[in-house]
Each structure stands twice: as C-alpha cells, then as structure tokens.
Design a protein around this motif. Structure first.
Motif, PDB file in Angstrom:
ATOM      1  N   HIS A 155      31.718  48.443 -35.885  1.00  0.00           N
ATOM      2  CA  HIS A 155      31.880  48.718 -34.459  1.00  0.00           C
ATOM      3  C   HIS A 155      33.268  49.287 -34.215  1.00  0.00           C
ATOM      4  O   HIS A 155      34.250  48.760 -34.734  1.00  0.00           O
ATOM      5  CB  HIS A 155      31.704  47.424 -33.660  1.00  0.00           C
ATOM      6  N   THR A 184      28.264  51.358 -33.609  1.00  0.00           N
ATOM      7  CA  THR A 184      28.397  51.318 -32.149  1.00  0.00           C
ATOM      8  C   THR A 184      29.860  51.540 -31.826  1.00  0.00           C
ATOM      9  O   THR A 184      30.726  51.310 -32.674  1.00  0.00           O
ATOM     10  CB  THR A 184      28.001  49.946 -31.559  1.00  0.00           C
ATOM     11  N   ARG A 211      25.477  54.426 -29.454  1.00  0.00           N
ATOM     12  CA  ARG A 211      25.233  53.861 -30.790  1.00  0.00           C
ATOM     13  C   ARG A 211      24.448  54.857 -31.629  1.00  0.00           C
ATOM     14  O   ARG A 211      23.881  55.817 -31.115  1.00  0.00           O
ATOM     15  CB  ARG A 211      24.448  52.558 -30.668  1.00  0.00           C
ATOM     16  N   TYR A 229      18.800  46.598 -30.416  1.00  0.00           N
ATOM     17  CA  TYR A 229      19.942  46.660 -29.507  1.00  0.00           C
ATOM     18  C   TYR A 229      19.613  46.040 -28.150  1.00  0.00           C
ATOM     19  O   TYR A 229      18.677  46.433 -27.470  1.00  0.00           O
ATOM     20  CB  TYR A 229      20.376  48.118 -29.314  1.00  0.00           C
TER      21      TYR A 229
END
Lengths: 308, 592, 337
Positions: free
Chosen positions: B77, B301, B566, B573
């Motif tokens: 991330h 993401t 993302r 998700y």
C-alpha cells in the motif's frame, strides 16, 4: 632623483589618463563582442533583465500582491496553449507565464540585493584587512577561511532553516554565505597594488590614504570584483532557487524555485510544463551571467582564478 | 594529425562506448521487477533502521504485466504520511498511525464492513438493553469477551488486558492522544471475571457503543508487553509501544524503517479469519510517486485524494472509485485563545476579532466554496456548514448551508462588526502540498476578492510534522489553521469535539468567549447526547444545526468525496469511510 | 623540505578552521530557538530536561556553553534526530554509506568524462569543439540540479521507463546481507549478481545527474590549464625544434595541465556533496542529503548541525589532501598564500 612637483598632477597627464581609460573601455567592449559565447550570455542577460523590468507590461500585475501567483480556480493544471494561459497553469491554477515573468523580477530583486550587500561587506572587510595588515589582517582572513570551509549551499541551507522559511531569510542566508570571496579578492588586490609604483609616487606627492584608496587602489582593484559580482548575479539566483525548491520559501509566490517544487507532483501524469518552464528560466539566468562573466574574466584577467 | 590527440580521443571514445553499452543494456534488459520466486516478507529486525531499504521501487513505468501480480505474497500500500506513533494511547486521531493500529490491534467492538453500526470483535456480542447487557438506565455495560485469543507476543487475552488498556490510555493522558474520548464518558470499570468486562458511564451516552468502544484509543494492548517495556507512566509516552505494536489483530508487526516502510506479517494465531497476504505500507511517497507506482503495479492500493485522482482514472489495470462522501469535513479553525506573542510577526488581529460571531459569519460568507469543491476537489465533494457530516445520523438536509460566496454579505457583516476599515492580517497554518494547502489558498484568494487592502491572509504551509506539533499545542500558536475532522460514527462525537463549549476544541480555542449564547449550545448538545430515542434526538440535532449556522465556530470548506484507487487484481475490496484512512482492512484483501 | 613545511603549516591550520566552523554551528544553534532542543525527545520528564540543562550549562555565559557543547560533540553527543526518531549517531553511518556510494559513482563519471572532454577542447582552442565544450561546461556549472534531475526523471523514468528510482527494489535488497552498507559492494560480496544489477540500475540516473555538473567543472579547468600550458615557452621551443612527436608535447602539456585540474577535482567534491542534497530528494535516495533536506523542513536541528559539521570537516580534509597532492606534483608552486 626625479624632480617631482608638489601638488596635483598636471592636467595633460590627467587627460591622457582618462583617454587611456576610454580607449581601454572601447577595446574591452570589442574584445568582449568578439567571443560568441560571451555575446550569447549578454543576450540572455538583456532578455531576462528586460523581462524583469517590464514585467508589469508583459502581464497584468496581480492584486493585491503582485508577487503572489494569480490563481485561476476555473483552469487548474491546463496545458500550454490554453485560452488565457499561453504556458499553461499549475495544479492550483497559477499562470505559468506570470510566474516566469514575475519570477524574473523576484530574481532580479534577490540578486541585486544580495550582491550589493555582499560586495559592500566583502570589499569593506577585505580593504580593512589589506590596509591594516598584521594581526587584523590575519584574524579577518582566518574568519574568511572558516566561512569558506563550509560548502555554500549547505551553509545557506542551515542558516535559512534556523531562521525560518521566508524570502527575506533566504536573502539573509545568501548574504552571510557569499560575502567572503569579495573580502579575499579585495585584500589581494590591495596588497598587490600597495606595492605598485604609482601608489608610491602618489604617496610621495602627499596624497592622503583615502585619496590613494579611492583614486588608485579601488579603480584598479575593481576588475576582479566586477567579474565575481557578475558571476554571483547568476549563482545567487541558482542557490536561492535551490533553497526555495527544497522548501524554505513561502507558498504561492511567483518565484522560480517554488514553482518547480510545486510543479513536481504533476510530472508523473504528464504535466511537465509547471516545473519545466520555471526551471529553464533559472538555468538561462545562471547561464547568461556565467557566460558573460566568464567572457569578462577572459578579457580582463585571463590568468586569474576567480572561483565559480 | 596522426597520433595527435589520440589519448584524449581514447578517453572520449571510451566514455561514449560506456554510454552506448548502458543504453544497449537498458533496451535489452529483462524487467528488473522479475524477482526470484516466492519472496516472503523481508525478515528484518524491528527497531532502529540498520538495513536501509528504499523508497518506493518504481521499477518500470510501462505497465507490461499481463495477468500476473507484482509482489506476490505481499500486499503493498502506498501511503503518504509517516505515522508519528503506533501506540493507541498516544496516536492523534486522523494521523497515519491509526491506519496501522486498525490492522494490528483490535477493540471490543468494531465498525462493521457496512454502515456505522458496531459489530462484535473481542467482545462476543454487542450489548443491548434487550439482552440485559446494558442496564435499564443506560449507564452500565457488560461485555462478554472472546476466549482463546492470544496477543502477538503469545500471552493470552483476558478482561485484565481490557481494563489495563483503557486505564493506561487515561492515565497517560497524552496531549496528542485521544484519552479524553474515554475519560469523558467512562466513570468506572471492573473485571467481573477473566472473560467478562463491565463499564459504568458517567451518564447515559448514545455515542458510547458506536464511537467510543470502536475508537483506536480503545484498542486492547498486551499488558505483559507494556509492563516488560517501560510500564505506564502518567504524562509520558512509552518509547517501546510507540514503535512496536503488540495486539491481537490479524497482522503482526515486523519492522518500521523510518521514512521508508512498515512491514507486517500474517499472524498465525489469529482467532478469526486469517489475512491472506503479508503487508507492506510504503511511507512518504508523494502523489506523483503513488500514481506512477500504482500504474506500474508496484502498489496494490494507494492513499488517494481528489486533487490527483484524475491522474489514475482510466489507467490500464487500475480501478478508481469515486462515490460517496468521507465523513471528514475539511475545515478552517478559529482560535480565540491565541497568545499574540506566538503568532508570526506579520499578524495583526484587532482585539476581540474572532470572538465576534458576525466576523466568523463573514468569513463563512467570503469563502469561495464553488472554487474549492468543483475545481480543487474536481467535484469529489459537497458543501456542509456544520458538524454533522452528510451520512451521519441526524444530518438535516433542510438545515441552512453556507455554499456560495457572498461578498456583499461578508462586507456588510465586517462593517457591522466595525472591522472593515481596520482590517486584519492573519496567518493560516496548514500542511503543505496537499488539499489543506489548496483550501488555504482558496481562502486567501477569497479574502482578496473583497478588494480591501487592509485585509490579508498569509498561508503558512509547513511540513506535516511541524503542523502536527502546532496543532497539538494548547494554545495553538496560530490564529487560524486548516485540517479535516476525524471520522466518527455518532453525531455527538463530532459535536462534543468540535462544537461543545466545554468540549475538546471548545477548551483549546475558548468557544465560550465566542458563542453568542454558549450555554444554549452546551445544553442542546448535552441533551442530544443523553437522548436515547432516535426521533427526539433528530429534532434536537436539527435545532443544533440551525444554531451552528448562525453562530459558526468553524469555516467548513467542504466535505471531501471518497476516492480510492487500486489495481484490478485486488480482490475482496471493501471500504468504510468510518475506518481510519485509507479506510481499508488489509486482512480482508487478496490479489490475483 | 619546503613541501613538508607547507603540509605542516596546513595541518596546523586545520584544527583552527574546524574550531571556527564549530563556533559558527554553535552560534546557529543559539539563533534557532531552544538550545537544548537538539537533545530533547518528546515525553521527557522535567527532571530529565533539568538534568540536560545542567549538563550543558545553559545558565552560564556563552563561551562556557560552547565548551560543553563542543565537548559533547567530541564524545559523540550529537543530539536526537526527530526525523529519524533516533540519536543522530545511530543513523549516521548507514546514510553516509548510501551517499558515498552515490557521490563516488558520480565522481568517477565526472573525472573520466571531464578530463577527456577538457583535453579534447583545450587542444583545439577557439575552434568549434572548444566553443561547444565551453558551452557544455558552463551550462553544467550553471545548471540547476533540481531542474536537470526532474528533466531526466521525466525522460528516463516516466516516458522511457528505462531506470528505476530509489536505491533498490526492497525484495531484492532484503535477499542479501549488508556488512558494508554499500549496496554494490555487498551484492558482490554475496555473489548475488541480480542484486548487483539492481544496485547499478538504481545508481545510474542519480549518478549521471550528480556527475554532470562536476564533469563540467573538471572539463573547464582541464581545458583552460591545457591552453595555458600550450602557451608555455617549452612548448614553443619544442615546436621550433621541429619535434615531430606532437604527441610527446601533448603528453607533457597535458600532464602539467592535469596538475591544476587535481585541485578542481577536489573542488568538485564539494559540488557533489552539495548536489547530493537535491539529487537525493528527487531520486528518493536514502542518504545524508535527503535526511538533511527533511530535517531542514521539519526543524530537526540536531541533524542540520551534525550535517554541517561533518560536511565542512570532510570538505576541509579533502581540500587539504588535494592541495598536498598538488604541491607534490608541481614543484614550481609558490608556497605563499
């Protein structure tokens, strides 16, 4: 033994001294213009200074503060060629052309103020050191050496960081860092000239120290100072823009370094104009003064190594 | 001319050769992203960053991956801020550390995947009056606790840990932390037995279950870990816990490489559904790095916001969501309790300036909401004048809104209050290079629109850490500042924090000195808090919105829209704006 | 004999200069807010703060304070870095290694290219190649590094995608041990060629950017000193004698021209040091420069002061070394100031 009259030099000699100076001036100009790179530098300088001086005519000054970027919230990050924004806008709608033009003005302010300050301080300190000699000279030159031991950008960075982010503090930081070279130059010149004949002659005549200083020493020492000042006009803006880029200036002002920094975030998305144009201006400014200063040095003092 | 400058030519030739070789190698090289098979999460040690791993590894910019995923086995991330602490008792609400606390720690109840209602977590059920777990008068709550849960350090979870965790936060009472959330509601706590925990509130509180219990400050920490590493000291932070979270969550902390990344691994001993992938959170990537990294597949993401979401929309392999609103309104605060000596040199504020409601109204009329919402936010947002964000219970769409710049009205109010001629010069402090700075610039330009040369706003855009320091001080060393609210699930959580005269910000900014009728505001909000009947509560909340429109203590620039970005290969998700940003529980996700 | 005296004299002056720099740094710490801010960590007790104030003698006159501060620095008490959340001394070495890797690579590029270019131009004075080289070398000196780096970033990273940024791919980086903290060396030591390639690939763009300016300076100096050498009497004499081996002349002239160039190589080291601050920001290189930049923005005084001290001492030592080498190389050097 020469029979030297007491009193001012006869006018004829004075006249021819002037004529020598004028001839030298003309030769200087010619020699300068012979070198294409020097001419290129001069052209850049003239263009940039013109941009700075005529800024209010090129783009309408922003109200209430002309040095703040005008933000067009209806046209964020538009590319060059968009209506009303020939060079595009930044992420917050700042007109890039305005930034270039008024940034030139900002750079002019910065460099003139800093160079004036540094020349004044440096020449004064150097003159004192050169004239007085002895202990005073040693101490002052040690101080100069200490200042020269700290790399310029890092020194300016530390000072500006400690003082706090603002345009005024960048000026202060640069002034503190850049005065030393002039002290060195001036002192060396004075020592050199002190031993020169015509000063002895003048002293024999009875000219006071001040007169000797202003009439003989200063004009003859001025050359390397002028060369250094020219080079510094370029480099001050370069270092100042770097400091602004790192983040030590104010937000939203029309200054090239700030604009490059603010324009970074658009790069990955292909918005190259917000940082490319202002960055190019910094380059052209520094290049112009460096080319011209280099040419100047070549013509005036080919063997002297005035540092960058 | 034969052997003339042969040596120098050689040098030049060699250099050119080297350059050509590099170019050739570059063109023919394999994708450097082809790592060896099955690399698990790096097993570096926690603590001081001796291995200096890098910043985001944007290897290639050309998205040439087919159906494969990058970084198999690890979910990556791209965050922006670096947390300043990972300790629930110390973390400031809204700060990057809450993201980590969400993954590594757990609470008795959590905000569920959909909607604001709490669901069971370390407690096995949500207390209700019907089940007898809430007393008739609404002040005593009993939580049956889950058995067989262990902390990441192996020690078992019991009610003692709950008591310890909550008491710890309240004892340490750190200024940056949110201990007030607990200490303002809780009267006493009791360990009934190893798996039953009882809480008695000071008074009935409709916000307790959905805003206090699931808050990050209420996370359950390992008592053994704390006591072995510095214990609890009133007023002091715990260095170990600040950098080494030990919780019960699906992710176990591995390492924090300052300025680079945070690494977590799947916790094998987790009581619930284990996470699918290890986790790495990359820190400090500016928006353009995140955009490029996402497009290249180096991130799965990223933390996104409206100002740059347009850069990833339509990119190959990327999914962008832009529906709905966050519940973190962006606001400009008025500090009525500033010390003139603290303010920047240029500031010039007339006496009693911000105390006058007309002045604050004038500011609310001056702001160019349209420019901010539709231009700066790109339309990802909406107008909202007061502290019950859209989407929260009690928000009244019929209540009056500041949604238009009205320069005439603003001038009228400034004149009426007597400040038009004198003017002012105020510095507004904000984090640099993000939406808050943009809001500050819009505000500055809005004041310029008044064409009064005596009125000036200066934007002080500073590094986030510097802003956080200023923001956490009492009094704040600036007269105005820009930030967003923390997300809460309950209207009173917002009102208590941001509108109540005796509430958190009310005390820091001395609201009592500014409200026209502070007692009325106080009474209204207090009564909303204890009103357990939703219909009656809604009526009170409506009235509060009208009062706060007339007597605003904040300038709310907008309610920011939800945007997320993302990779397409991310599965499962789910996002709930009530979870701390980026509103993702990574344990739920998979990729492939 | 003269040379030894020269070296001794320079060596004796060195500590004076270092002390001078430390005084400036000390003065900066006093200008910028709380004097012990540098040693404060959040959450310290009042007793610990008082103890610090006593240890550094904050109620005593400034020279006394300086003495204790300097003493602290010499014993390794450089303060607490808010940016790194650790004592400065703990984090210094790994970051230094990263910066050294970058700076040395850039220096290699600069020296090889610069000397070659300077020679090429100097031998063809005032003809086209000379002018072009002159523009190149002045443009290199005038080039704003932050702009040049961004341009390269746009071309080579965003559009062409040839090179990555940062120092490494974390997955590859984690594969090997790091005994020296120099990624290139460590990967070779580990025999991991993939890691070595990863290291080099990440190094290319920042080193090229950083080296560009230094190349320009070195080329310029090489060119002008070669020009000077070619005007010397012995060259004319050799030419008059009709020596066909112009190469020999060029060799002699060039070797003599290299001497002042050595000093510039030392100067360009300072250039590289300063450039590393900006280069590390833009290329996300985890070295001293980026740490310094973050510290400047976040008011992390401890790091700023440590960095200024360190770079100044390094700069002084390198310059001293270069001057000594120069003195050895050129016996004709006038050993006055």
């Amino acid at each position: 033994m020469v029979d030297v009259p007491a009193g001012p030099l006869p006018t004829r000699v004075a006249d021819s001294a002037l004529r020598v100076r004028a001839r030298r001036g003309g030769e200087l100009l010619l020699a300068l213009l012979k070198n294409p790179t020097t001419v290129a530098g001069l052209v850049f300088i003239v263009l940039l200074l013109g941009m700075a001086v005529f800024a209010p005519l090129i783009t309408e000054p922003n109200t209430p503060d002309a040095y703040q970027m005008p933000r067009d919230w209806g046209a964020l990050a538009v590319p060059p060629g968009s209506p009303g924004h020939p060079l595009g806008t930044t992420n917050v709608g700042g007109d890039v052309l305005y930034g270039l033009v008024w940034g030139a003005r900002t750079s002019l302010r910065l460099s003139v103020i800093v160079v004036s300050l540094t020349v004044f301080i440096g020449v004064t300190v150097g003159s004192i050191a050169g004239f007085k000699g002895g202990k005073v000279d040693e101490i002052l030159m040690r101080i100069v050496d200490v200042f020269l031991s700290i790399p310029e950008l890092i020194f300016a960075l530390a000072i500006a960081a400690v003082l706090g982010p603002s345009f005024r503090n960048i000026i202060l930081a640069l002034a503190v860092v850049f005065w030393v070279k002039y002290a060195r130059i001036m002192r060396a010149q004075i020592i050199h000239v002190k031993e020169n004949e015509y000063v002895d002659a003048a002293r024999v005549i009875g000219d006071s120290s001040w007169r000797i200083y202003f009439k003989d020493i200063l004009p003859n020492s001025i050359t390397p100072v002028v060369v250094q000042a020219t080079l510094d006009m370029g480099n001050i803006v370069l270092v100042g823009a770097t400091l602004s880029f790192i983040g030590l200036s104010e937000a939203g002002i029309a200054e090239w370094g700030v604009l490059v920094s603010e324009g970074q975030s658009g790069i990955s998305a292909g918005r190259w104009w917000a940082s490319t144009f202002p960055g190019m201006m910094v380059f052209l400014w520094a290049l112009g003064f460096n080319l011209f200063g280099d040419g100047l040095r070549d013509v005036l003092d080919p063997k002297t190594e005035t540092s960058r | 001319m034969n052997r003339t400058s042969q040596s120098s030519s050689w040098g030049l030739f060699l250099s050119v050769l080297v350059v050509l070789a590099l170019v050739a190698a570059a063109c023919s090289s394999d994708d450097p992203a082809d790592t060896t098979v099955g690399t698990s999460a790096p097993t570096t040690t926690a603590g001081s960053g001796s291995t200096d791993t890098t910043a985001p590894p944007a290897t290639t910019a050309a998205p040439d991956t087919g159906t494969e995923v990058n970084n198999p086995g690890v979910f990556v991330h791209g965050a922006d801020d670096e947390p300043s602490t990972l300790d629930p008792a110390q973390v400031e609400p809204g700060e990057g550390g809450e993201t980590v606390i969400l993954q590594v720690y757990e609470r008795l109840l959590e905000i569920g995947e959909s909607g604001p209602e709490p669901v069971a977590s370390l407690a096995t059920e949500v207390p209700t009056v019907a089940s007898g777990l809430i007393s008739a008068d609404g002040t005593v709550f009993t939580f049956p606790l889950r058995e067989g849960v262990t902390f990441h350090d192996g020690t078992p979870f019991t009610a003692d840990d709950v008591l310890f965790s909550w008491e710890r936060a309240m004892t340490m009472d750190l200024p940056d932390g949110a201990a007030g959330v607990l200490s303002d509601t809780v009267d006493s706590m009791r360990v009934v037995d190893d798996f039953t925990f009882e809480v008695t509130l000071q008074e009935p509180n409709a916000a307790f279950l959905n805003a206090v219990v699931p808050a990050m400050v209420s996370s359950i920490v390992s008592q053994d870990a704390v006591e072995a590493n510095g214990g609890v000291v009133a007023g002091e932070f715990n260095e170990f816990m600040s950098g080494n979270p030990v919780g019960t969550g699906a992710y176990k902390f591995v390492a924090w490489n300052r300025g680079e990344d945070l690494q977590f691994e799947v916790y094998d001993g987790y009581w619930g559904t284990p996470a699918n992938l290890d986790l790495r959170i990359e820190i400090g990537a500016s928006p353009d790095i995140r955009v490029l990294g996402l497009r290249a597949g180096d991130y799965d993401t990223i933390e996104a916001d409206p100002s740059f979401i347009g850069d990833v929309q339509g990119a190959e392999g990327v999914t962008v969501d832009g529906e709905g609103l966050t519940v973190e309104p962006i606001h400009i605060g008025f500090n009525l309790k500033f010390d003139p000596a603290d303010l920047p040199d240029n500031d010039r504020i007339p006496d009693g300036f911000l105390n006058d409601p007309r002045v604050r109204q004038a500011f609310n009329y001056v702001f160019d909401y349209n420019a901010f919402v539709n231009a700066a936010l790109g339309g990802f947002g909406d107008f909202n004048p007061h502290y019950i964000p859209q989407g929260i219970f009690g928000y009244d769409p019929a209540a009056p809104v500041y949604d238009q710049q009205d320069l005439a009205k603003a001038e009228e109010l400034f004149r009426a209050a007597g400040y038009w001629d004198e003017g002012f010069s105020i510095s507004v402090v904000t984090e640099e290079a993000n939406l808050f700075e943009v809001a500050a610039l819009v505000f500055k330009d809005s004041i310029d629109d008044l064409n009064n040369p005596n009125m000036e706003i200066t934007v002080a855009a500073v590094a986030e850490a510097v802003f956080d320091d200023a923001h956490a001080s009492d009094p704040v060393p600036y007269a105005m500042w820009v930030k967003n609210a923390d997300p809460f699930a309950d209207p009173n959580a917002y009102l208590d924090s941001y509108a109540l005269p005796d509430g958190e910000w009310g005390e820091i900014h001395d609201f009592r000195a500014g409200y026209a009728d502070a007692d009325r505001v106080q009474t209204l909000i207090d009564s909303a808090r204890v009103e357990l009947d939703p219909a009656a509560r809604a009526v009170i909340l409506s009235e509060i919105q009208q009062v706060l429109f007339d007597d605003p203590m904040w300038l709310i620039a907008a309610q920011e829209g939800v945007v997320s970005a993302r990779r397409d290969w991310v599965q499962g998700y789910i996002s709930n704006p009530l979870w701390p940003r980026p509103s993702i529980r990574f344990a739920l996700l998979d990729k492939g | 004999m003269q040379i030894r005296d020269y070296i001794l004299r320079r060596l004796m002056v060195l500590p004076v200069l270092i002390i001078g720099v430390s005084i400036i740094v000390f003065a900066l710490t006093r200008v910028g807010g709380s004097p012990i801010g540098v040693y404060l960590q959040t959450g310290m007790t009042q007793e610990e703060v008082t103890e610090l104030e006593e240890r550094f003698h904050l109620d005593d006159p400034l020279p006394v304070q300086y003495a204790y501060w300097a003493g602290g620095v010499l014993t390794g008490e450089l303060g607490w870095s808010g940016v790194a959340a650790a004592p400065v001394t703990d984090v210094f070495l790994p970051k230094l290694a990263a910066t050294m890797e970058l700076a040395v690579s850039a220096a290699l590029v600069a020296v090889v290219l610069g000397i070659a270019l300077g020679t090429f131009a100097g031998a063809r004075r005032n003809r086209l190649p000379d002018h072009i080289t002159r523009v190149f070398s002045i443009s290199g000196a005038a080039m704003p590094l932050f702009w040049f780096a961004i341009l390269l970033l746009i071309v080579f990273w965003v559009y062409l995608g040839w090179f990555p940024i940062g120092r490494s791919d974390p997955n590859i980086f984690a594969r090997i041990d790091h005994p020296t903290n120099l990624y290139t060396i460590d990967s070779l030591l580990a025999g991991d060629f993939g890691a070595f390639k990863d290291a080099i690939w990440h190094l290319i763009l920042p080193a090229a950017t950083l080296g560009y300016g230094a190349t320009a300076i070195i080329a310029r100096m090489m060119r002008s000193s070669l020009v000077e050498e070619l005007q010397e009497d012995y060259v004319d004499a050799a030419r008059a004698k009709g020596l066909p081996e112009r190469l020999v002349l060029r060799r002699h002239a060039r070797r003599n021209a290299l001497i002042p160039t050595v000093t510039v190589i030392g100067l360009s080291f300072g250039f590289l040091l300063q450039g590393s601050v900006v280069a590390e920001i833009i290329f996300r290189w985890p070295g001293l420069g980026r740490w310094m930049a973050d510290s400047v923005l976040r008011g992390d005084q401890a790091t700023i002061m440590a960095y200024v001290l360190f770079t100044s001492v390094l700069f002084l030592v390198v310059n001293l070394g270069v001057d000594v080498i120069y003195a050895y190389l050129d016996r004709r050097v006038v050993l006055g100031e």
